[in-house]
Design an enzyme around this catalytic site. Sequence first.
Site, PDB file in Angstrom:
ATOM      1  N   GLY A 151      87.043  22.576  41.344  1.00 28.76           N
ATOM      2  CA  GLY A 151      86.681  21.918  42.603  1.00 28.76           C
ATOM      3  C   GLY A 151      87.633  20.751  42.869  1.00 28.76           C
ATOM      4  N   HIS A 202      68.719   9.298  39.335  1.00 29.88           N
ATOM      5  CA  HIS A 202      69.191   7.907  39.282  1.00 29.88           C
ATOM      6  C   HIS A 202      68.070   6.898  39.011  1.00 29.88           C
ATOM      7  CE1 HIS A 202      72.760   9.707  40.730  1.00 29.88           C
ATOM      8  NE2 HIS A 202      72.417   9.787  41.989  1.00 29.88           N
ATOM      9  N   ASP A 234      75.523  11.163  35.451  1.00 31.19           N
ATOM     10  CA  ASP A 234      74.753  10.421  36.444  1.00 31.19           C
ATOM     11  C   ASP A 234      75.546   9.148  36.666  1.00 31.19           C
ATOM     12  OD1 ASP A 234      73.108   8.649  37.811  1.00 31.19           O
ATOM     13  OD2 ASP A 234      71.290   9.511  36.977  1.00 31.19           O
ATOM     14  N   HIS A 235      76.231   9.076  37.802  1.00 32.16           N
ATOM     15  CA  HIS A 235      77.215   7.998  37.924  1.00 32.16           C
ATOM     16  C   HIS A 235      76.561   6.618  37.930  1.00 32.16           C
ATOM     17  CE1 HIS A 235      76.329   8.496  42.232  1.00 32.16           C
ATOM     18  NE2 HIS A 235      76.666   7.235  42.330  1.00 32.16           N
TER      19      HIS A 235
HETATM   20  P1  NAP Z   1      83.011  20.501  48.203  1.00 34.00           P
HETATM   21  O1  NAP Z   1      83.716  19.438  48.953  1.00 34.00           O
HETATM   22  O2  NAP Z   1      82.340  21.603  48.951  1.00 34.00           O
HETATM   23  O3  NAP Z   1      84.057  21.138  47.191  1.00 34.00           O
HETATM   24  C1  NAP Z   1      83.800  22.316  46.475  1.00 34.00           C
HETATM   25  C2  NAP Z   1      85.000  22.632  45.627  1.00 34.00           C
HETATM   26  O4  NAP Z   1      84.734  23.832  44.900  1.00 34.00           O
HETATM   27  C3  NAP Z   1      86.266  22.878  46.425  1.00 34.00           C
HETATM   28  O5  NAP Z   1      87.350  22.340  45.718  1.00 34.00           O
HETATM   29  C4  NAP Z   1      86.351  24.403  46.455  1.00 34.00           C
HETATM   30  O6  NAP Z   1      87.687  24.768  46.626  1.00 34.00           O
HETATM   31  C5  NAP Z   1      85.828  24.724  45.080  1.00 34.00           C
HETATM   32  N1  NAP Z   1      85.306  26.086  44.959  1.00 34.00           N
HETATM   33  C6  NAP Z   1      84.360  26.680  45.728  1.00 34.00           C
HETATM   34  N2  NAP Z   1      84.134  27.937  45.314  1.00 34.00           N
HETATM   35  C7  NAP Z   1      84.955  28.141  44.253  1.00 34.00           C
HETATM   36  C8  NAP Z   1      85.203  29.235  43.390  1.00 34.00           C
HETATM   37  N3  NAP Z   1      84.558  30.420  43.521  1.00 34.00           N
HETATM   38  N4  NAP Z   1      86.102  29.096  42.403  1.00 34.00           N
HETATM   39  C9  NAP Z   1      86.777  27.936  42.234  1.00 34.00           C
HETATM   40  N5  NAP Z   1      86.587  26.865  43.017  1.00 34.00           N
HETATM   41  C10 NAP Z   1      85.695  26.961  44.008  1.00 34.00           C
HETATM   42  O7  NAP Z   1      81.878  19.911  47.238  1.00 34.00           O
HETATM   43  P2  NAP Z   1      81.810  18.430  46.627  1.00 34.00           P
HETATM   44  O8  NAP Z   1      81.144  17.547  47.617  1.00 34.00           O
HETATM   45  O9  NAP Z   1      83.138  18.045  46.093  1.00 34.00           O
HETATM   46  O10 NAP Z   1      80.754  18.632  45.453  1.00 34.00           O
HETATM   47  C11 NAP Z   1      81.088  19.262  44.230  1.00 34.00           C
HETATM   48  C12 NAP Z   1      79.892  19.142  43.275  1.00 34.00           C
HETATM   49  O11 NAP Z   1      79.605  17.776  43.046  1.00 34.00           O
HETATM   50  C13 NAP Z   1      78.596  19.744  43.806  1.00 34.00           C
HETATM   51  O12 NAP Z   1      77.848  20.228  42.718  1.00 34.00           O
HETATM   52  C14 NAP Z   1      77.872  18.536  44.397  1.00 34.00           C
HETATM   53  O13 NAP Z   1      76.478  18.714  44.403  1.00 34.00           O
HETATM   54  C15 NAP Z   1      78.263  17.473  43.400  1.00 34.00           C
HETATM   55  N6  NAP Z   1      78.231  16.107  43.930  1.00 34.00           N
HETATM   56  C16 NAP Z   1      78.987  15.743  44.993  1.00 34.00           C
HETATM   57  C17 NAP Z   1      78.956  14.433  45.450  1.00 34.00           C
HETATM   58  C18 NAP Z   1      79.806  13.980  46.603  1.00 34.00           C
HETATM   59  O14 NAP Z   1      79.752  12.783  46.919  1.00 34.00           O
HETATM   60  N7  NAP Z   1      80.565  14.820  47.225  1.00 34.00           N
HETATM   61  C19 NAP Z   1      78.145  13.501  44.805  1.00 34.00           C
HETATM   62  C20 NAP Z   1      77.395  13.896  43.706  1.00 34.00           C
HETATM   63  C21 NAP Z   1      77.448  15.206  43.268  1.00 34.00           C
HETATM   64  P3  NAP Z   1      88.140  26.201  47.220  1.00 34.00           P
HETATM   65  O15 NAP Z   1      87.321  26.446  48.437  1.00 34.00           O
HETATM   66  O16 NAP Z   1      89.583  26.017  47.452  1.00 34.00           O
HETATM   67  O17 NAP Z   1      87.859  27.179  46.142  1.00 34.00           O
END
Ligand code: NAP
Length: 483
Positions: free
Chosen positions: A17, A240, A177-178
């Site tokens: 990701g 949290h 858990d940040h």
């Molecule tokens: P996001 O912006 O939707 O990014 C998802 C990432 O996963 C992208 O890099 C995507 O790239 C990749 N991906 C999707 N399907 C894939 C596959 N089959 N194989 C390999 N890579 C794949 O999501 P995010 O906000 O960064 O969140 C990521 C995780 O962190 C989630 O579990 C979310 O709940 C958690 N989280 C996020 C935040 C936040 O602030 N954003 C905070 C706490 C927790 P491609 O489409 O290029 O594959």
Amino acid sequence: MVSRVIPVDTFDLVIFGGTGDLARRKILPGLFRRFAAGQMPEAAQVIGAARSDMDVTEYRSMIRDALKEFSDKAEQGDDVIDGFLEHIDYAQVDAQGDDGWDALREKLRDGVVRAFYFSVAPFLFGDIAERLKTRGLSDDQSRIVVEKPFGRDLETARSLNRTLATFFDEGQIYRIDHYLGKETVQNLMAVRFGNILFEPLWNSQFIDHVQITVAETVGVGGRGSYYDKSGAMRDMVQNHLMQLLCLIAMEPPARFEPDAVRDEKLKVIRALEPVAPNEVVRGQYEGAEGENYVDHAEDPRSTTESFVAMKVQVANWRWQGTPFYLRTGKKLRSRVSEIVVRFREPPHSIFGKDAGGRANELAIRLQPDEGMDLRVTIKEPGPGGMRLVDVPLDMTFAEALGPDAEEVPDAYERLIMDVIRGNQTLFMRGDEVEAAWAWTDPIIANWEEAKVRPAKYDSGTSGPEASLELLHRDGRRWRDIRT
Ligand code: NAP
């Protein structure tokens, strides 16, 4: 269980990701801070992995843009960013397919700590864990870092724990858990267990109650469809706020070591009383046209809560009779995360009831301005007799430690380095996560069964009236949310 502390000579960190929001906004800027502070090992390698078709030059360019947008260190200039980008590589990998895994394995070095950060949607966690193991990318020194949400209830959390346990030891799994990476949270442990002053008073005999507030000013915005399936209870309280509660309420661990600390946190979660329906308040914000919670939800009649307040009892000797009040919500008056420990009043005032003065209060701020503030009662200066006032003994870290002190590290920066060092103290263990769900599930089930609709509250306020009432009926009040 694998849990060891090894020197951080160098590492290979793969971010699944690597093109996503979290990687660009938090993980890579956190690593960049380490680099800018001269603390990144020279041979460290960070590999972004995702399905997008791009080469390393394009990926570095994406990360450069992300650092400029999200890093407070970007003003250090292009040379510093260039230096950091030399550590960055990219691998095109499909978590659910066969492509890219061999090429990724080729990039990994022997004899180096390997950490794999799962910054992808949770349904991919099992696929990645399996491929890391079966395709020979991980060894017994490797670690995996798992983002929240860790399940959506006890059953799904258990199932995820079982899946990960098929491929990795518990000592290799870092559930992040940040909030636990924040400097103040660790300082909370330093204050409690590094001083003689507080711990003797840290019980129901001397503490009247505790408040834990995590207030946000933002709404659900673009995350509406995700958030609507979760709500404040699952998104904030189960992880949290529970973790903060544990750190306040836990018994002193024998040593500052991962399992010693986590054993004590687990005991707190297991000691939580079930919450009675009249001791929990759900809310949902309303705003101007187009800015209501439901405007961003998939269902315009959504009953998901954007606010929760609750009264929690820890049923053990230390805390009998001292409630913990928790609240968290979106679109509130200000962005504040704090814990307030309100001590009891002195048993008798020799100065008379009109002299003024209040009970002591220790406020631990996680944001903004990480620090602590202890309110003590002193004599008001002047000749007018013995009048008492409360004054803060303020310990904002940035001020107290001065400009030469090492900067307060960002939560992700610290936690990633803890992964590399092999220190799990600030990460949740599988049994902790399950115990937390076991406690929150019945509360959510009750809402669903009783079809409890959230109380509406206006954006920019402190939440629904019922949340104020929760404390008023106990003769208490929330500390003002202020920045
Ligand atoms: P996001 O912006 O939707 O990014 C998802 C990432 O996963 C992208 O890099 C995507 O790239 C990749 N991906 C999707 N399907 C894939 C596959 N089959 N194989 C390999 N890579 C794949 O999501 P995010 O906000 O960064 O969140 C990521 C995780 O962190 C989630 O579990 C979310 O709940 C958690 N989280 C996020 C935040 C936040 O602030 N954003 C905070 C706490 C927790 P491609 O489409 O290029 O594959």
